[in-house]
Design a protein around this motif. Structure first.
Motif, PDB file in Angstrom:
ATOM      1  N   GLN A 135       0.835  -1.199   0.000  1.00 20.34           N
ATOM      2  CA  GLN A 135       0.000   0.000   0.000  1.00 20.34           C
ATOM      3  C   GLN A 135       0.869   1.248   0.000  1.00 20.34           C
ATOM      4  N   LYS A 136       0.515   2.213  -0.840  1.00 16.11           N
ATOM      5  CA  LYS A 136       1.209   3.503  -0.855  1.00 16.11           C
ATOM      6  C   LYS A 136       0.385   4.515  -0.067  1.00 16.11           C
ATOM      7  N   TYR A 137       1.108   5.409   0.626  1.00 15.46           N
ATOM      8  CA  TYR A 137       0.454   6.445   1.420  1.00 15.46           C
ATOM      9  C   TYR A 137       0.946   7.815   0.969  1.00 15.46           C
ATOM     10  N   GLN A 138       0.045   8.769   1.054  1.00 13.65           N
ATOM     11  CA  GLN A 138       0.401  10.164   0.791  1.00 13.65           C
ATOM     12  C   GLN A 138       0.539  10.902   2.105  1.00 13.65           C
ATOM     13  N   VAL A 139       1.650  11.624   2.250  1.00 19.25           N
ATOM     14  CA  VAL A 139       1.897  12.463   3.429  1.00 19.25           C
ATOM     15  C   VAL A 139       1.611  13.908   3.047  1.00 19.25           C
ATOM     16  N   THR A 140       0.864  14.592   3.886  1.00 19.50           N
ATOM     17  CA  THR A 140       0.622  16.011   3.663  1.00 19.50           C
ATOM     18  C   THR A 140       1.091  16.779   4.887  1.00 19.50           C
ATOM     19  N   ILE A 141       2.117  17.595   4.710  1.00 18.41           N
ATOM     20  CA  ILE A 141       2.602  18.461   5.783  1.00 18.41           C
ATOM     21  C   ILE A 141       1.995  19.837   5.544  1.00 18.41           C
ATOM     22  N   PRO A 142       1.065  20.264   6.385  1.00 21.08           N
ATOM     23  CA  PRO A 142       0.252  21.439   6.051  1.00 21.08           C
ATOM     24  C   PRO A 142       0.982  22.772   6.113  1.00 21.08           C
ATOM     25  N   ASP A 143       2.037  22.868   6.914  1.00 18.74           N
ATOM     26  CA  ASP A 143       2.611  24.197   7.088  1.00 18.74           C
ATOM     27  C   ASP A 143       4.110  24.109   7.326  1.00 18.74           C
ATOM     28  N   VAL A 144       4.893  24.174   6.259  1.00 17.91           N
ATOM     29  CA  VAL A 144       6.349  24.250   6.402  1.00 17.91           C
ATOM     30  C   VAL A 144       6.701  25.668   6.838  1.00 17.91           C
ATOM     31  N   PRO A 145       7.459  25.827   7.911  1.00 16.66           N
ATOM     32  CA  PRO A 145       7.753  27.177   8.407  1.00 16.66           C
ATOM     33  C   PRO A 145       8.373  28.062   7.332  1.00 16.66           C
ATOM     34  N   SER A 146       8.074  29.344   7.422  1.00 15.18           N
ATOM     35  CA  SER A 146       8.663  30.293   6.473  1.00 15.18           C
ATOM     36  C   SER A 146      10.167  30.404   6.711  1.00 15.18           C
ATOM     37  N   ARG A 147      10.878  30.844   5.678  1.00 14.78           N
ATOM     38  CA  ARG A 147      12.343  30.952   5.698  1.00 14.78           C
ATOM     39  C   ARG A 147      13.009  29.613   6.015  1.00 14.78           C
ATOM     40  N   CYS A 148      12.332  28.529   5.690  1.00 16.49           N
ATOM     41  CA  CYS A 148      12.872  27.180   5.868  1.00 16.49           C
ATOM     42  C   CYS A 148      13.403  26.735   4.510  1.00 16.49           C
ATOM     43  N   ARG A 149      14.640  27.118   4.225  1.00 16.45           N
ATOM     44  CA  ARG A 149      15.197  26.860   2.893  1.00 16.45           C
ATOM     45  C   ARG A 149      16.482  26.041   2.993  1.00 16.45           C
TER      46      ARG A 149
END
Length: 455
Positions: free
Chosen positions: A408-422
């Motif tokens: 089974q494949k799963y999709q991960v959703t990370i809703p909010d990557v912090p700003s200036r996270c480069r």
């Protein structure tokens, strides 16, 4: 079978700061081609524990941990776990290459001060399993003073009795395949050994250590079976590590010199069929150049034999009587239970997605989580953000129902990557029980996080 090398060090720092470089404590030289141990395990006692220090250490890393990481970060180590009880601090570092083969990391502590109500004395411990073999590390600070031998015996037995882990087959300290116990154990010379500090120091200067050690309290209680009788200690060939004048290498004659700082080990040799577990101790020494407290640090270098089970179960790796493959080299083996697809570039301050499959039948829990880490993270605590698996993943039906050949494949959703996270990052999948027993089951390849196009 193969060898795993462990380096342990214990130091009562006497509320000092790490004003001396810690390379010698870690036995790190500048020699070309130097080989490093698989694990560093560092136990400290009397780390500053005033309320203001404890508050700062909850927000920032304490000075000793920061000094250790400053060295080990550059050598390819990841801090797996640390635990603190007032002045007691225990940290376990592993070479990065072993990370996906380490399972069920858990910590425990026992207070023995003021009849178990105060943590100025006691023990902290960290247990884990690697390649199917269970290890437990204990750092303790036992009751002080020559005449308190009975209390030290009681401290030991309280720690052995009270500490409970949540991995079923290794629920107690002594149930593990290998146990390493270190610390300021505070055992002195027997009270009926009627010698003054000055007389004892003269024997030390003459290197007549063997005769002094005949009156060592720890060896006495081990022989009587009252405490630490399950453990082994290599012969001591270094001078007593207590009590020194702070800032000098001269003994302080307010106390009789004694070997307070010790490292012992216990191995359950016959936990597996057709395999005998074994410890080879490579060194046992003090580090007299350190003058930050009235103690000298002590270190021990060990090789341990590790059998690797054919099938490692992520939830219960302490397999007794397991089938082993003696001719396979464990350091070439890496088990990705969770395998991430190649992750495309993410955008900061945006909702982002990734995909993974689970290659083994593992029971998911509500506490499993996925963390976003910088590419070359050096501690399992250094996540930038995280989400619980049950909140951020959904099954993906690509080609019909999953099969053994097509998990089974799963999709991960990370809703909010912090700003200036480069820069370059990776995802890490953590299996975690409600009792906070933690395993790393998968790490994605690195991928870039870039600024949003609107920027």
């Amino acid at each position: 079978m193969d060898n795993l090398r462990l380096y342990l060090a214990t130091y009562n720092v006497g509320t000092s700061n790490p004003e001396q470089r810690l390379l010698d404590l870690l036995s790190i030289t500048s020699q070309k081609g130097e080989k490093f141990p698989d694990f560093y395990v560092i136990g400290l006692q009397e780390v500053k524990s005033q309320p203001q220090n404890m508050l700062l250490d909850t927000l920032f890393e304490d000075n000793w941990s920061a000094a250790l990481r400053d060295i080990l970060d550059n050598k390819g180590y990841i801090k797996l776990k640390s635990i603190r009880l007032q002045g007691l601090l225990l940290s376990v570092f592993s070479l990065r290459k072993h990370l996906l083969n380490i399972r069920e990391i858990e910590s425990e502590y026992t207070r023995t001060g003021l009849a178990g109500m105060w943590g100025n004395k006691g023990a902290v411990s960290i247990r884990l399993s690697i390649y199917g073999c269970s290890l437990c590390f204990v750092n303790s600070h036992l009751t002080a003073h020559d005449n308190q031998l009975k209390d030290r015996i009681e401290d030991y037995n309280s720690i052995i009795k009270d500490q409970d882990f949540h991995v079923e087959e290794t629920s107690k300290i002594l149930y593990h395949d290998y146990v390493f116990w270190m610390g300021d154990l505070n055992f002195r010379l027997l009270e009926d050994f009627d010698r003054t500090p000055e007389e004892i120091e003269r024997s030390v200067l003459k290197k007549d250590l063997k005769k002094l050690l005949e009156h060592d309290q720890l060896k006495y209680v081990m022989n009587k079976g009252e405490a630490f009788s399950e453990f082994t200690e290599r012969d001591i060939e270094f001078a007593p590590t207590f009590k020194f004048e702070v800032g000098a290498n001269a003994y302080d004659h307010k106390r009789r010199p004694a070997w307070c700082d010790r490292i012992l080990y216990c191995v359950n040799s016959h936990n597996y069929e057709n395999v005998i577990l074994k410890v080879d101790q490579l060194s046992y020494k003090s580090h007299p150049s350190y003058v930050l407290s009235d103690h000298k640090p002590v270190s021990g270098d060990f090789n341990i034999k590790i059998p690797r089970p054919v099938n490692i179960r992520p939830r219960n790796v302490a397999l007794k009587l397991a089938q082993v493959v003696p001719d396979q080299v464990f350091s070439d083996y890496s088990e990705h239970v969770v395998q991430f697809d190649k992750v495309p570039a993410w955008e900061e301050a945006q909702q982002n997605k990734a995909f993974y499959i689970v290659t083994k039948d593992i029971p998911a829990t509500k506490d499993d989580w996925i963390g976003l880490f910088k590419e070359n993270f050096t501690s399992l605590d250094d996540y930038v953000t995280y989400e619980y698996v049950h909140k951020c993943t959904t099954p993906v039906d690509e080609r019909g129902p999953p099969t053994m050949e097509r998990p089974q494949k799963y999709q991960v959703t990370i809703p909010d990557v912090p700003s200036r996270c480069r820069g370059n990052y990776c995802l890490v999948y953590f299996s975690q029980t409600e009792d906070k027993v933690m395993s790393v089951l998968g790490i994605s390849d690195s991928f870039p996080i870039v600024k949003t196009e609107s920027d």
